[in-house]
Design a protein around this motif. Structure first.
Motif, mmCIF file in Angstrom:
data_model
loop_
_atom_site.group_PDB
_atom_site.id
_atom_site.type_symbol
_atom_site.label_atom_id
_atom_site.label_comp_id
_atom_site.label_asym_id
_atom_site.label_seq_id
_atom_site.Cartn_x
_atom_site.Cartn_y
_atom_site.Cartn_z
ATOM 1 N N LEU A 31 0.925 -1.092 -0.023
ATOM 2 C CA LEU A 31 -0.085 0.139 -0.108
ATOM 3 C C LEU A 31 0.967 1.194 0.070
ATOM 4 O O LEU A 31 0.739 2.105 -0.755
ATOM 5 N N PHE A 46 -8.307 -4.689 3.749
ATOM 6 C CA PHE A 46 -7.875 -3.739 2.665
ATOM 7 C C PHE A 46 -8.352 -3.731 1.484
ATOM 8 O O PHE A 46 -9.302 -4.786 0.959
ATOM 9 N N VAL A 66 -3.230 -2.100 -3.914
ATOM 10 C CA VAL A 66 -3.743 -1.951 -2.710
ATOM 11 C C VAL A 66 -4.050 -0.380 -2.479
ATOM 12 O O VAL A 66 -3.190 0.351 -2.499
#
Length: 321
Positions: free
Chosen positions: A253, A306, A287
């Motif tokens: 991410l 997520f 992500v």
């Protein structure tokens, strides 16, 4: 969790003692396999393994499974491996030689004789034996000393490394009957785990199951995926401890690294986006976000979920079916 697992094993064992083997269903066996597999990967805090085992009496419950064959030889063998390892003071998380892959234990008994209509097994009729041989190349099926049928990747198999970001030579729609085949081809680097990554680099791939216990939302283009729950307890008001697998997703991410997404069947019609059976590569996702989920039940710890968004300029998911 050790207490909960002990009570579950003891409850099932008592049921067999009172009602006999006829009361044992396939769901009971599957639950025990999943429980034992989770226990094999349980992370004990440093220098506390023996005290935790003694206080929770989880070893006593495993002894009930090891001493009898009420739930089958595979359950007995899995319990024996864990107890034998603990008796040798080896408490590190480790895969079981038999039963580390739930699909292998429940579905993979007779690949050659699989019915093409059976969505739980490899859907290959006898006329497709050549294709089946290609899909299973480099994989040996054998019976262990207890006569249980299992699989392994041959040492000389042509195996592609999976610790690579991006497609890694795969095409959207590539399909495998078992996760071990996806490992061989570099799609996913874990034989059983759903997340494959490194905390120093990020997440390379995830496997998303149609029957996930988290009931995460999945529209195809957007996917919500729950990270693994740490076995290390946390107090009220404290954030859950991140597992290494979840840490790799967090790093992806932060660093904007693409993640390979592999969807796993079998699925119900309402989840037609998933393959009817086996494992299918559905492309790269980014992500985009993470949230902390606080379950309504106090018996379950908090965890991170997520949000992943499918990368543009890829073949459509419709074409992958």
């Amino acid at each position: 969790r050790l207490y909960a697992w002990r009570h579950k094993i003891q409850k099932l064992h008592k049921m067999v003692q009172e009602q006999g083997l006829i009361s044992v269903t396939s769901d009971h066996v599957k639950d025990l396999k999943r429980l034992l597999n989770d226990l094999a990967f349980f992370i004990f805090p440093d220098d506390k393994a023996e005290s935790w085992i003694r206080e929770s009496k989880i070893n006593v419950a495993l002894g009930l499974l090891k001493s009898g064959a009420s739930f089958g030889d595979d359950i007995k063998d899995m319990a024996s491996q864990i107890l034998d390892r603990w008796n040798q003071r080896d408490f590190a998380p480790s895969a079981l030689t038999v039963g580390s892959d739930l699909d292998l234990l429940s579905d993979e008994s007779d690949v050659e004789e699989a019915d093409s209509a059976n969505t739980g097994n490899l859907a290959v009729a006898s006329s497709l034996s050549g294709l089946a041989a290609h899909l299973m190349r480099g994989i040996q099926r054998y019976r262990n000393t207890n006569g249980i049928l299992t699989m392994r990747l041959l040492p000389n198999a042509d195996k592609r490394q999976a610790d690579v970001f991006g497609h890694n030579g795969l095409q959207v729609g590539d399909w495998w009957p078992y996760q071990l085949c996806a490992l061989r081809d570099g799609a996913h680097g874990s034989r059983q785990g759903g997340i494959f990554g490194r905390i120093s680099e990020g997440c390379f791939s995830i496997v998303v199951s149609a029957d996930s216990e988290y009931k995460d939302k999945d529209t195809g283009e957007e996917l919500y995926y729950s990270g693994t729950i740490s076995d290390i307890p946390h107090g009220d008001g404290e954030l859950p401890v991140l597992t290494n697998a979840t840490k790799s997703l967090v790093l992806s991410l932060i660093r904007r690294k693409p993640v390979r997404v592999i969807r796993r069947g079998p699925c119900e019609l309402k989840k037609a986006i998933y393959p009817r059976c086996g494992f299918r590569y559905d492309g790269l996702y980014m992500v985009a976000h993470r949230d902390l989920v606080e379950p309504r039940s106090s018996e379950r710890p908090a965890y991170y979920r997520f949000k992943l968004i499918r990368c543009p300029d890829q073949p459509s998911l419709e074409s992958a079916k």
